[in-house]
Design a protein around this motif. Sequence first.
Motif, short mmCIF file in Angstrom:
data_model
loop_
_atom_site.label_atom_id
_atom_site.label_comp_id
_atom_site.label_asym_id
_atom_site.label_seq_id
_atom_site.Cartn_x
_atom_site.Cartn_y
_atom_site.Cartn_z
N THR A 88 22.97 -17.48 25.03
CA THR A 88 24.11 -17.77 25.89
C THR A 88 25.19 -18.54 25.14
O THR A 88 26.38 -18.28 25.32
CB THR A 88 23.67 -18.56 27.14
OG1 THR A 88 22.97 -19.74 26.73
CG2 THR A 88 22.77 -17.73 28.02
N LEU A 89 24.79 -19.46 24.29
CA LEU A 89 25.78 -20.20 23.50
C LEU A 89 26.63 -19.26 22.65
O LEU A 89 27.84 -19.44 22.52
CB LEU A 89 25.07 -21.20 22.58
CG LEU A 89 24.71 -22.57 23.16
CD1 LEU A 89 24.00 -23.40 22.11
CD2 LEU A 89 25.93 -23.30 23.68
N SER A 90 25.99 -18.26 22.06
CA SER A 90 26.72 -17.33 21.18
C SER A 90 27.80 -16.58 21.95
O SER A 90 28.85 -16.23 21.39
CB SER A 90 25.75 -16.35 20.52
OG SER A 90 25.11 -15.54 21.48
N ARG A 91 27.59 -16.37 23.25
CA ARG A 91 28.62 -15.71 24.07
C ARG A 91 29.72 -16.67 24.46
O ARG A 91 30.91 -16.34 24.40
CB ARG A 91 27.98 -15.11 25.34
CG ARG A 91 27.16 -13.86 25.07
CD ARG A 91 26.78 -13.15 26.36
NE ARG A 91 25.73 -13.84 27.09
CZ ARG A 91 25.90 -14.48 28.24
NH1 ARG A 91 27.10 -14.54 28.79
NH2 ARG A 91 24.88 -15.07 28.84
N PHE A 92 29.34 -17.88 24.84
CA PHE A 92 30.33 -18.84 25.32
C PHE A 92 31.31 -19.25 24.22
O PHE A 92 32.51 -19.42 24.49
CB PHE A 92 29.64 -20.08 25.89
CG PHE A 92 28.75 -19.81 27.08
CD1 PHE A 92 29.00 -18.74 27.92
CD2 PHE A 92 27.67 -20.62 27.35
CE1 PHE A 92 28.19 -18.47 29.01
CE2 PHE A 92 26.84 -20.38 28.45
CZ PHE A 92 27.10 -19.30 29.27
N ILE A 93 30.82 -19.41 23.00
CA ILE A 93 31.73 -19.88 21.94
C ILE A 93 32.71 -18.80 21.50
O ILE A 93 33.68 -19.09 20.79
CB ILE A 93 30.95 -20.42 20.71
CG1 ILE A 93 30.11 -19.32 20.06
CG2 ILE A 93 30.10 -21.61 21.11
CD1 ILE A 93 29.42 -19.77 18.78
N ILE A 152 29.03 -18.81 14.62
CA ILE A 152 29.43 -20.12 14.12
C ILE A 152 30.09 -19.99 12.76
O ILE A 152 31.14 -20.59 12.49
CB ILE A 152 28.20 -21.04 14.04
CG1 ILE A 152 27.78 -21.48 15.45
CG2 ILE A 152 28.48 -22.27 13.17
CD1 ILE A 152 26.45 -22.20 15.49
N THR A 153 29.49 -19.18 11.89
CA THR A 153 30.05 -18.97 10.55
C THR A 153 31.40 -18.27 10.63
O THR A 153 32.35 -18.64 9.92
CB THR A 153 29.08 -18.13 9.71
OG1 THR A 153 27.84 -18.84 9.59
CG2 THR A 153 29.64 -17.87 8.32
N ARG A 154 31.50 -17.27 11.49
CA ARG A 154 32.76 -16.51 11.62
C ARG A 154 33.91 -17.42 12.03
O ARG A 154 35.02 -17.30 11.52
CB ARG A 154 32.58 -15.39 12.65
CG ARG A 154 33.76 -14.43 12.72
CD ARG A 154 33.58 -13.41 13.82
NE ARG A 154 33.74 -14.00 15.14
CZ ARG A 154 34.94 -14.25 15.70
NH1 ARG A 154 36.06 -13.99 15.03
NH2 ARG A 154 35.01 -14.77 16.91
N GLN A 155 33.62 -18.36 12.95
CA GLN A 155 34.67 -19.24 13.44
C GLN A 155 34.82 -20.52 12.62
O GLN A 155 35.80 -21.24 12.80
CB GLN A 155 34.38 -19.63 14.90
CG GLN A 155 34.45 -18.49 15.88
CD GLN A 155 34.43 -19.00 17.31
OE1 GLN A 155 35.11 -19.96 17.67
NE2 GLN A 155 33.64 -18.35 18.15
N GLY A 156 33.86 -20.81 11.77
CA GLY A 156 33.93 -22.05 11.00
C GLY A 156 33.69 -23.27 11.86
O GLY A 156 34.34 -24.31 11.67
N GLN A 187 20.14 -15.78 15.05
CA GLN A 187 20.97 -15.06 14.09
C GLN A 187 22.39 -14.82 14.62
O GLN A 187 23.38 -15.04 13.92
CB GLN A 187 20.31 -13.73 13.70
CG GLN A 187 19.04 -13.84 12.90
CD GLN A 187 17.83 -14.20 13.76
OE1 GLN A 187 17.90 -14.20 14.99
NE2 GLN A 187 16.72 -14.51 13.11
N GLU A 188 22.48 -14.34 15.88
CA GLU A 188 23.80 -14.07 16.45
C GLU A 188 24.62 -15.34 16.59
O GLU A 188 25.82 -15.37 16.28
CB GLU A 188 23.65 -13.39 17.81
CG GLU A 188 24.99 -13.01 18.45
CD GLU A 188 24.83 -12.36 19.82
OE1 GLU A 188 25.86 -12.08 20.45
OE2 GLU A 188 23.68 -12.15 20.25
N LEU A 189 23.97 -16.42 17.03
CA LEU A 189 24.67 -17.70 17.17
C LEU A 189 25.16 -18.20 15.83
O LEU A 189 26.33 -18.60 15.68
CB LEU A 189 23.74 -18.73 17.82
CG LEU A 189 24.29 -20.15 17.94
CD1 LEU A 189 25.55 -20.19 18.78
CD2 LEU A 189 23.24 -21.08 18.53
N LEU A 190 24.31 -18.18 14.83
CA LEU A 190 24.69 -18.66 13.51
C LEU A 190 25.80 -17.80 12.90
O LEU A 190 26.69 -18.32 12.23
CB LEU A 190 23.47 -18.69 12.59
CG LEU A 190 22.40 -19.73 12.96
CD1 LEU A 190 21.14 -19.53 12.11
CD2 LEU A 190 22.93 -21.14 12.78
N ALA A 191 25.75 -16.51 13.16
CA ALA A 191 26.78 -15.61 12.63
C ALA A 191 28.14 -15.93 13.27
O ALA A 191 29.17 -15.95 12.58
CB ALA A 191 26.39 -14.15 12.89
#
Length: 370
Positions: A185-190, A217-221, A211-215
Amino acid sequence: MGKRGSEEQGVLGSVAPMDEINSIRNKSVGLAKGSEKMEKRRLGKSDLWVAPLGFGGIPIQRVSQTDADGLLRLAVEKGINFIDTARGYTDSEEKIGVGLKGIRQEVILATKSMARNGVAMAEDVERSLRNFQTDWIDLYQLHNVRTDEEWAELTSPGGGLEALEKARDAGKIRYIGITGHLPETLSRFIKDYSFVSVQFPYNYIEQENRQELLAEITRQGLGTIIMKPLAGGALRQVGPALRFLLQKSFSVVIPGMDTIEQIEENSAQLSQTFTEQDAKVLELEKGELGQEFCRRCEYCLPCTEGINIPGLFLLEGYYNRYNLKQWSLDRYLGTAIKADACTECGVCETRCPYQLSIREKLKQVHALLS
């Protein structure tokens, strides 16, 4: 919903603009002993530079104000400059505010609120400022966002995020972050809002489904704040568990600490390397724990019957994993409210971010320790 917010969330209003805040910091009496020696990492795209080891504010609820003062001073002396707590952690904000008198400028203060509507969120910001006895809070976070319904309320007109934006524009807070226990859910909200940081559980046991969350996070810095580094106290091999995380590029890892020994031990890991032997030790613990264990986040509390749910699960862990069978039995015998007091109302399970079968586990604890 389109992306909201600003990538650079540091432009503040007239109350405490960023250049004024930085000036206040620079006029402080000087960095605490050791604080210049610890590596600093940038928290996302902010101008906040944090030491990789932070201070989690949950356990400080259990100590006196005098002890809290000493712990916070020692932490800062060791170079720890990121202090995290929450509105929901009873008197944690108040203790931190008192404990940081005279050295407020040397730390980055982070807190969070479970409020979802704008009125409640604005009230919580004001309460946090009073508790901390400060004019500004560096990072204010949405606390434990779990569902689409909560997210919809937070992002609606007059919602919690709008209140935080107004507080930021007024100089009361500097940056906005989000925390949660559910990576999917975090990966969607961010993706829907430009936060500066994300706080989530990560440890040697809990690495899957991130994996999706970390990806993203990396994409957005985005900055990464790692909670539950010891799996809520389940990992007894503290050194290897922290070294595992500190070798990674996370912004800051925030174990809860309520003794001088913990601060000393945790700080010592910064100068050590994660080894193959460390990995073997942690693999053994991982095999013993599995996934159905309590992380002691205490979100299940208060129990309607007064049961100390995390405390009883801790006794079960001591019995099964730490070879303290008689000690655990004696402690359970002396417990005023035992697990069989559970009326199976299920309220605790609706609060548990790990979706544990608490009612069934309480039955198992009573059968084991009675």
